[in-house]
Scaffold this motif. Structure first.
Motif, PDB file in Angstrom:
ATOM      1  N   ASN A 127      -3.078  43.042  20.350  1.00 44.90           N
ATOM      2  CA  ASN A 127      -3.629  43.391  21.659  1.00 44.90           C
ATOM      3  C   ASN A 127      -4.372  42.214  22.251  1.00 44.90           C
ATOM      4  N   ASN A 128      -4.229  42.039  23.526  1.00 43.72           N
ATOM      5  CA  ASN A 128      -4.922  40.972  24.256  1.00 43.72           C
ATOM      6  C   ASN A 128      -4.451  39.564  23.928  1.00 43.72           C
ATOM      7  N   LEU A 129      -3.389  39.453  23.122  1.00 36.26           N
ATOM      8  CA  LEU A 129      -2.742  38.149  22.936  1.00 36.26           C
ATOM      9  C   LEU A 129      -1.374  38.206  23.602  1.00 36.26           C
ATOM     10  N   SER A 130      -0.955  37.073  24.142  1.00 32.43           N
ATOM     11  CA  SER A 130       0.306  37.017  24.879  1.00 32.43           C
ATOM     12  C   SER A 130       1.501  37.234  23.953  1.00 32.43           C
ATOM     13  N   TRP A 131       2.619  37.662  24.530  1.00 29.83           N
ATOM     14  CA  TRP A 131       3.891  37.756  23.802  1.00 29.83           C
ATOM     15  C   TRP A 131       4.457  36.348  23.684  1.00 29.83           C
ATOM     16  N   THR A 132       4.817  35.935  22.487  1.00 32.55           N
ATOM     17  CA  THR A 132       5.372  34.593  22.275  1.00 32.55           C
ATOM     18  C   THR A 132       6.756  34.740  21.638  1.00 32.55           C
ATOM     19  N   GLY A 133       7.774  34.307  22.367  1.00 33.63           N
ATOM     20  CA  GLY A 133       9.158  34.550  21.976  1.00 33.63           C
ATOM     21  C   GLY A 133       9.553  33.953  20.635  1.00 33.63           C
ATOM     22  N   ASP A 134       8.930  32.821  20.266  1.00 34.72           N
ATOM     23  CA  ASP A 134       9.315  32.173  19.004  1.00 34.72           C
ATOM     24  C   ASP A 134       8.928  33.009  17.792  1.00 34.72           C
ATOM     25  N   THR A 135       7.993  33.936  17.967  1.00 37.67           N
ATOM     26  CA  THR A 135       7.603  34.801  16.846  1.00 37.67           C
ATOM     27  C   THR A 135       8.379  36.117  16.872  1.00 37.67           C
ATOM     28  N   GLN A 136       9.287  36.235  17.844  1.00 36.98           N
ATOM     29  CA  GLN A 136       9.995  37.509  18.033  1.00 36.98           C
ATOM     30  C   GLN A 136      11.509  37.349  17.937  1.00 36.98           C
ATOM     31  N   GLY A 137      11.952  36.211  17.344  1.00 41.50           N
ATOM     32  CA  GLY A 137      13.395  36.015  17.150  1.00 41.50           C
ATOM     33  C   GLY A 137      14.074  35.237  18.253  1.00 41.50           C
ATOM     34  N   TYR A 138      13.297  34.648  19.169  1.00 47.24           N
ATOM     35  CA  TYR A 138      13.890  33.908  20.301  1.00 47.24           C
ATOM     36  C   TYR A 138      13.292  32.511  20.376  1.00 47.24           C
ATOM     37  N   GLU A 139      13.662  31.667  19.394  1.00 52.17           N
ATOM     38  CA  GLU A 139      13.045  30.335  19.316  1.00 52.17           C
ATOM     39  C   GLU A 139      14.004  29.195  19.663  1.00 52.17           C
ATOM     40  N   TYR A 140      15.181  29.548  20.221  1.00 57.38           N
ATOM     41  CA  TYR A 140      16.128  28.497  20.644  1.00 57.38           C
ATOM     42  C   TYR A 140      16.588  28.738  22.079  1.00 57.38           C
ATOM     43  N   LEU A 141      15.627  28.894  22.962  1.00 59.38           N
ATOM     44  CA  LEU A 141      15.923  29.177  24.372  1.00 59.38           C
ATOM     45  C   LEU A 141      16.828  28.123  24.992  1.00 59.38           C
ATOM     46  N   ASN A 142      16.695  26.878  24.535  1.00 58.04           N
ATOM     47  CA  ASN A 142      17.482  25.774  25.105  1.00 58.04           C
ATOM     48  C   ASN A 142      18.980  25.939  24.850  1.00 58.04           C
ATOM     49  N   LYS A 143      19.343  26.798  23.887  1.00 58.24           N
ATOM     50  CA  LYS A 143      20.767  27.012  23.613  1.00 58.24           C
ATOM     51  C   LYS A 143      21.346  28.155  24.444  1.00 58.24           C
ATOM     52  N   ASN A 144      20.490  28.828  25.198  1.00 67.72           N
ATOM     53  CA  ASN A 144      20.925  29.936  26.046  1.00 67.72           C
ATOM     54  C   ASN A 144      21.479  29.358  27.356  1.00 67.72           C
ATOM     55  N   PRO A 145      22.760  29.641  27.702  1.00 66.66           N
ATOM     56  CA  PRO A 145      23.366  29.046  28.910  1.00 66.66           C
ATOM     57  C   PRO A 145      22.565  29.293  30.182  1.00 66.66           C
ATOM     58  N   LYS A 146      21.823  30.398  30.233  1.00 70.95           N
ATOM     59  CA  LYS A 146      21.041  30.692  31.441  1.00 70.95           C
ATOM     60  C   LYS A 146      19.894  29.696  31.649  1.00 70.95           C
ATOM     61  N   PHE A 147      19.556  28.963  30.605  1.00 72.06           N
ATOM     62  CA  PHE A 147      18.442  28.009  30.680  1.00 72.06           C
ATOM     63  C   PHE A 147      18.928  26.555  30.683  1.00 72.06           C
ATOM     64  N   LYS A 148      20.250  26.387  30.789  1.00 71.04           N
ATOM     65  CA  LYS A 148      20.842  25.043  30.645  1.00 71.04           C
ATOM     66  C   LYS A 148      20.321  24.054  31.709  1.00 71.04           C
ATOM     67  N   GLU A 149      20.370  24.483  32.967  1.00 71.37           N
ATOM     68  CA  GLU A 149      19.950  23.583  34.051  1.00 71.37           C
ATOM     69  C   GLU A 149      18.461  23.232  33.920  1.00 71.37           C
ATOM     70  N   LEU A 150      17.658  24.243  33.597  1.00 69.05           N
ATOM     71  CA  LEU A 150      16.225  24.006  33.433  1.00 69.05           C
ATOM     72  C   LEU A 150      15.980  22.946  32.359  1.00 69.05           C
ATOM     73  N   PHE A 151      16.613  23.123  31.206  1.00 66.89           N
ATOM     74  CA  PHE A 151      16.351  22.189  30.110  1.00 66.89           C
ATOM     75  C   PHE A 151      16.890  20.796  30.422  1.00 66.89           C
ATOM     76  N   SER A 152      17.975  20.724  31.175  1.00 64.15           N
ATOM     77  CA  SER A 152      18.480  19.400  31.537  1.00 64.15           C
ATOM     78  C   SER A 152      17.453  18.666  32.411  1.00 64.15           C
ATOM     79  N   LYS A 153      16.817  19.381  33.347  1.00 64.34           N
ATOM     80  CA  LYS A 153      15.783  18.755  34.188  1.00 64.34           C
ATOM     81  C   LYS A 153      14.532  18.412  33.373  1.00 64.34           C
ATOM     82  N   ILE A 154      14.199  19.299  32.432  1.00 62.95           N
ATOM     83  CA  ILE A 154      13.003  19.064  31.624  1.00 62.95           C
ATOM     84  C   ILE A 154      13.185  17.814  30.744  1.00 62.95           C
ATOM     85  N   LYS A 155      14.389  17.636  30.218  1.00 59.51           N
ATOM     86  CA  LYS A 155      14.640  16.458  29.359  1.00 59.51           C
ATOM     87  C   LYS A 155      14.333  15.168  30.130  1.00 59.51           C
ATOM     88  N   ASN A 156      14.732  15.115  31.399  1.00 59.14           N
ATOM     89  CA  ASN A 156      14.419  13.931  32.224  1.00 59.14           C
ATOM     90  C   ASN A 156      12.916  13.710  32.340  1.00 59.14           C
TER      91      ASN A 156
END
Ligand code: FE2
Length: 232
Positions: free
Chosen positions: A46-75
């Motif tokens: 309670n009162n702590l944020s939800w963090t995806g890496d502790t919930q089975g979602y720690e490779y967001l960069n491999k999700n095609p929906k996040f591809k463009e975002l991660f390409s810009k972030i890498k730059n």
């Protein structure tokens, strides 16, 4: 005439990532879907944020929906590193993990570091002005000539009259939706610690980045190329 000469700064990089509203909505929807399908729901307190890496979602960069975002972030990460006059052509950059966080109402992320990583970023996919800011904490306190003097607990007698840039042990960074902040992973940081906030489903995306030498010849300081490692 006297002067103050400031030495050895901590440099936080901030920039804007331009992604269409539609693509941002698709990513936000995907994050809420991950939250719904949390693999470890009891981990979230309670009162702590939800963090995806502790919930089975720690490779967001491999999700095609996040591809463009991660390409810009890498730059942006390369641009950040170039500020230190580092020859990035000699280095390989790896995203080792990436995840989303969701903060609702008073939820916070307590002060922490990412000890297994070199560079970390936070990108704000969904953030309103009143949502919590990211706070950075000074663990070195070069100017603290009396141990324990800086910070909020100075004995309750207001010995420190006013917090300023020279005595602050925690600083909030103004970052809004679309902003990215990049910093050394060893820097203590958290959200919503210093002020009372009420988050409206604030979403940030974070990742840990490791840096390897492309060629280990005559280089002592760097991690050697991963393809040279021997697994046993
Ligand atoms: Fe973090």
């Amino acid at each position: 005439m006297s002067q103050i000469i400031n030495l050895f700064p901590l440099s936080i990089y901030k920039s804007k990532i331009e992604i269409s509203k539609k693509d941002k909505e698709i990513m936000a929807k995907e994050v809420f879907e991950m939250e719904k399908n949390s693999k470890n729901p009891n981990y979230k307190k309670n009162n702590l944020s939800w963090t995806g890496d502790t919930q089975g979602y720690e490779y967001l960069n491999k999700n095609p929906k996040f591809k463009e975002l991660f390409s810009k972030i890498k730059n942006e990460v390369i641009k950040y590193v170039k500020n230190f006059d580092i020859d990035t052509d000699q280095l390989d950059f790896y995203i080792q993990r990436s995840w989303a966080t969701i903060s609702r109402g008073p939820e916070t992320i307590q002060s922490h570091i990412h000890g297994q990583s070199h560079i970390t970023f936070a990108y704000y996919l969904k953030k309103e002005k009143k949502d919590s800011k990211i706070t950075f904490y000074d663990s070195h306190k070069h100017n603290e000539f009396i141990t324990g003097l800086f910070g909020s607990k100075t004995g309750g007698r207001n010995v420190i009259k006013k917090m300023n840039a020279l005595n602050a042990s925690a600083v909030n960074i103004e970052a809004e939706e679309d902003d990215i902040v990049i910093f050394p992973s060893k820097t203590f940081h958290g959200t919503g610690q210093t002020t009372n906030v009420s988050n409206n489903d604030r979403i940030s995306i974070a990742a840990d980045i490791s840096i390897f030498a492309k060629d280990s010849t005559n280089l002592e300081q760097f991690i050697t190329p991963i393809q040279e490692w021997e697994k046993f």
